[in-house]
Motif scaffolding. Structure first.
Motif, short mmCIF file in Angstrom:
data_model
loop_
_atom_site.label_atom_id
_atom_site.label_comp_id
_atom_site.label_asym_id
_atom_site.label_seq_id
_atom_site.Cartn_x
_atom_site.Cartn_y
_atom_site.Cartn_z
N GLY A 173 0.80 -1.42 0.05
CA GLY A 173 0.09 -0.01 0.07
C GLY A 173 0.74 1.20 -0.01
N ASP A 194 -4.80 1.00 1.60
CA ASP A 194 -4.43 -0.02 1.09
C ASP A 194 -4.87 -0.11 -0.38
N LEU A 195 -4.80 -1.28 -1.02
CA LEU A 195 -4.80 -1.27 -2.39
C LEU A 195 -6.03 -0.96 -2.80
N ASP A 196 -7.22 -1.39 -2.00
CA ASP A 196 -8.50 -0.91 -2.62
C ASP A 196 -8.97 0.54 -2.50
N SER A 197 -8.33 1.21 -1.42
CA SER A 197 -8.33 2.66 -1.25
C SER A 197 -7.46 3.42 -2.18
N LEU A 248 -7.12 2.42 -5.39
CA LEU A 248 -7.99 2.09 -6.59
C LEU A 248 -8.98 3.13 -6.59
N THR A 249 -9.70 3.13 -5.37
CA THR A 249 -10.80 4.13 -5.25
C THR A 249 -10.45 5.62 -5.22
N LYS A 279 -7.81 6.53 -7.13
CA LYS A 279 -7.48 6.69 -8.58
C LYS A 279 -8.56 6.94 -9.32
N GLU A 280 -9.79 6.14 -9.10
CA GLU A 280 -11.05 6.08 -9.99
C GLU A 280 -11.65 7.43 -9.78
#
Length: 89
Positions: A51, A69-72, A74-75, A77-78
């Motif tokens: 992360g 973390d990775l999900d955060s 990506l969110t 970035k999106e």
């Protein structure tokens, strides 16, 4: 007071608040009430366990960081992609 003393008071108060009961609620606040800086800096640091850490320099609060973390990541970035797409057109 000197800037160094004020910064230490702010840091001590932030630490005190972080340890208080009840904790800050983990809900999204109404964005119209959020205090924000009109200038500052930011950096991304790689976290040793994966992360990243997003570090933001607020002119009043100093450096504030949050581990992503990775999900955060990506969110984030999106969300930035969507925002930049709407502002480019």
């Amino acid at each position: 007071m000197t800037p160094a003393v004020v910064e230490q008071v702010i840091q001590n108060l932030a630490t005190l608040r972080a340890d208080m009961i009840p904790p800050r609620p983990m809900i999204d606040p109404p964005l119209k009430n959020v205090q924000y800086a009109k200038f500052g800096r930011w950096q991304l640091l790689t976290h040793e366990n994966g992360g990243a850490i997003l570090v933001i320099l607020h002119p009043g609060y100093g450096y504030v960081g949050i581990q992503l973390d990775l999900d955060s990541m990506l969110t984030l970035k999106e969300s930035l992609d969507k925002l930049s797409a709407t502002q480019l057109h």
